[in-house]
Enzyme design. Structure first.
Site, short mmCIF file in Angstrom:
data_model
loop_
_atom_site.label_atom_id
_atom_site.label_comp_id
_atom_site.label_asym_id
_atom_site.label_seq_id
_atom_site.Cartn_x
_atom_site.Cartn_y
_atom_site.Cartn_z
N HIS A 59 6.55 -2.60 3.23
CA HIS A 59 7.81 -1.90 3.55
C HIS A 59 7.86 -1.43 4.99
O HIS A 59 6.85 -1.26 5.65
CB HIS A 59 8.06 -0.75 2.58
CG HIS A 59 7.42 0.55 2.95
ND1 HIS A 59 7.99 1.43 3.84
CD2 HIS A 59 6.26 1.12 2.56
CE1 HIS A 59 7.21 2.49 3.97
NE2 HIS A 59 6.15 2.32 3.21
N CYS A 60 9.10 -1.28 5.45
CA CYS A 60 9.38 -0.71 6.77
C CYS A 60 10.49 0.30 6.57
O CYS A 60 10.71 0.78 5.46
CB CYS A 60 9.73 -1.81 7.78
SG CYS A 60 11.10 -2.89 7.32
N ASN A 61 11.22 0.62 7.61
CA ASN A 61 12.25 1.65 7.47
C ASN A 61 13.43 1.20 6.62
O ASN A 61 13.91 1.95 5.78
CB ASN A 61 12.73 2.12 8.84
CG ASN A 61 11.64 2.84 9.60
OD1 ASN A 61 10.71 2.21 10.07
ND2 ASN A 61 11.73 4.16 9.71
#
Length: 113
Positions: A59-61
């Protein structure tokens, strides 16, 4: 059933360190960031989790650019997929993916060894 989290967001803390195994790399979502320089480290973490029969969440933002780029690179590196095939596979799983133009170009040129 997630057991491992590869956090490639910038400035996002790991919420459940007692429940999940984390690897955190703060990657900026900028076209001039060298996303391919992170692929070996990320791939090693994913491989280790898979050997332990774990399930990895990358995941990222926003779940659009960095995380998808890492997964595309992983599929190219470990599964031997072309950029087009890896991108299509990730897009099928998450239709909102859209690597930034710099990541897109880097991955198109990426030649895993």
């Amino acid at each position: 059933q997630v057991s491992h989290v590869l956090n490639v967001a910038y400035g996002v803390t790991n919420l459940y360190p007692d429940l999940l195994v984390y690897k955190t790399l703060q990657i900026l979502d900028l076209p001039d960031t060298d996303i391919t320089s992170y692929l070996a480290d990320c791939s090693s973490f994913i491989d280790k989790a898979r050997k332990q029969k774990g399930v990895v969440l990358v995941h990222c933002n926003a779940g659009v650019s960095r995380s998808s780029s890492i997964v595309i690179g992983y599929l190219m590196q470990r599964e031997g997929l072309s950029f087009e095939d890896a991108y299509s596979q990730v897009k099928l799983a998450r239709p909102s993916v859209h690597p930034n133009p710099g990541f897109y170009q880097q991955l198109q040129s990426y030649n895993p060894q």
